[in-house]
Design an enzyme around this catalytic site. Structure first.
Site, PDB file in Angstrom:
ATOM      1  N   ASP A  92      60.257 -20.608  65.921  1.00  0.00           N
ATOM      2  CA  ASP A  92      61.573 -21.236  65.904  1.00  0.00           C
ATOM      3  C   ASP A  92      62.058 -21.647  67.297  1.00  0.00           C
ATOM      4  O   ASP A  92      61.605 -21.107  68.312  1.00  0.00           O
ATOM      5  CB  ASP A  92      62.618 -20.263  65.341  1.00  0.00           C
ATOM      6  CG  ASP A  92      62.480 -20.059  63.839  1.00  0.00           C
ATOM      7  OD1 ASP A  92      61.450 -20.469  63.259  1.00  0.00           O
ATOM      8  OD2 ASP A  92      63.407 -19.481  63.249  1.00  0.00           O
ATOM      9  N   HIS A 233      59.445 -16.871  68.169  1.00  0.00           N
ATOM     10  CA  HIS A 233      60.148 -17.931  68.905  1.00  0.00           C
ATOM     11  C   HIS A 233      59.248 -18.393  70.049  1.00  0.00           C
ATOM     12  O   HIS A 233      58.990 -17.606  70.972  1.00  0.00           O
ATOM     13  CB  HIS A 233      61.480 -17.408  69.442  1.00  0.00           C
ATOM     14  CG  HIS A 233      62.415 -16.969  68.352  1.00  0.00           C
ATOM     15  ND1 HIS A 233      62.311 -15.743  67.744  1.00  0.00           N
ATOM     16  CD2 HIS A 233      63.441 -17.615  67.743  1.00  0.00           C
ATOM     17  CE1 HIS A 233      63.251 -15.643  66.802  1.00  0.00           C
ATOM     18  NE2 HIS A 233      63.943 -16.768  66.776  1.00  0.00           N
TER      19      HIS A 233
HETATM   20 NI    NI Z   1      66.759 -19.981  65.823  1.00  0.00          NI
END
Ligand code: NI
Length: 275
Positions: A92, A233
């Site tokens: 992400d 991430h």
């Molecule tokens: Ni996010």
């Protein structure tokens, strides 16, 4: 505020929803979740589709997508996850400066992953998104600026999706098929603003919190199950550095790394949590 629906696991700090508006919260969100952005997942389907989409984009005057030469024959495109041990690695908040390194790690293991990108990051890094897509990964929407969608009026939620769709389409020629709401936060009102699957996760590595490669790898290796959707991430170098170990160990256990769409045979449910 209440969250209308939550991921199966309790909300963690990483999924904390901004209390909206203050500079401090905005800064925290930026640090924790990147500049946030929607994730759109193009169909990993066929090379032909991608090439055609690319030419159309070019014809429409969008930036060239000539870099988007599909990778043929990677394992993740053929596997049947009803029979094989599949896992969906999801990244992400990018793209960012570490995304290319991640792409190299994934390529070394012929791994496919799903990138839930933030629209404004896409607009600033179109070439990276093109490379990601061309390598066979799925691009999903993580909204334009990573807000807590449950705090926005419907029109603004739609604008978050639409603007991101346009940025992704300009980069890779297709609109994302998957959406991951920032912080995993949504409610009935948000749900109504798009018909696309909302993709949550079954394993939260808390990589943004610990920023520790060993810990990220340990958490992943301990928690993964066939059918898991794992949250990472790629804006954190510690996460990217953890991937060779994760990929190596999970490969040794017989896992195939697939996109979210592939995990569900091309038809993800309206809400995706993984197993
Ligand atoms: Ni996010």
């Amino acid at each position: 505020m209440k969250i209308g629906a939550r991921p199966r696991r309790p909300l963690t700090a990483g999924m904390r929803r901004g209390t909206a508006g203050t500079v401090a919260v905005t800064a925290l969100v930026a640090a924790v979740c990147g500049t946030g952005g929607p994730t759109a997942a193009p169909d990993p389907a066929s090379a032909t589709t991608r090439t055609v989409a690319a030419s159309r984009t070019k014809a429409a005057g969008a930036p060239t997508v000539k870099d988007a030469k599909p990778v043929a024959g990677a394992a993740g495109e053929r596997v049947d996850c009803k029979r094989a041990k599949c896992v969906a690695l999801t990244f992400d908040d990018g793209p960012g400066r570490h995304t290319d390194a991640l792409l190299r790690h994934l390529a070394a293991y012929r791994a496919r992953a799903t990138f839930f990108v933030v629209g404004r990051n896409v607009a600033a890094n179109q070439a990276i998104v093109r490379r990601t897509y061309a390598a066979g990964h799925e691009i999903g929407s993580h909204t334009w600026s990573h807000p807590d969608l449950t705090t926005l009026p419907a029109a603004k939620v739609r604008a978050q999706f639409a603007r991101t769709d346009r940025a992704i389409k300009a980069a890779i020629g297709v609109r994302p098929k998957l959406v991951r709401p920032p912080y995993g936060a949504f409610n009935a009102a948000v749900r109504k603003q798009t018909r696309r699957p909302l993709v949550m996760w079954s394993v939260d590595t808390l990589d943004w919190l610990h920023r520790d490669s060993s810990r990220v790898a340990r958490k992943t290796l301990k928690s993964v199950r066939p059918g898991s959707v794992i949250l990472f991430h790629d804006i954190h170098p510690t996460t990217v550095a953890a991937m060779p170990k994760v990929l190596k160990r999970l490969s040794a256990r017989g896992y195939t790394f697939v996109t979210v769409s592939r995990l569900y045979g091309g038809r993800p449910p309206k809400l995706v949590y993984g197993r």
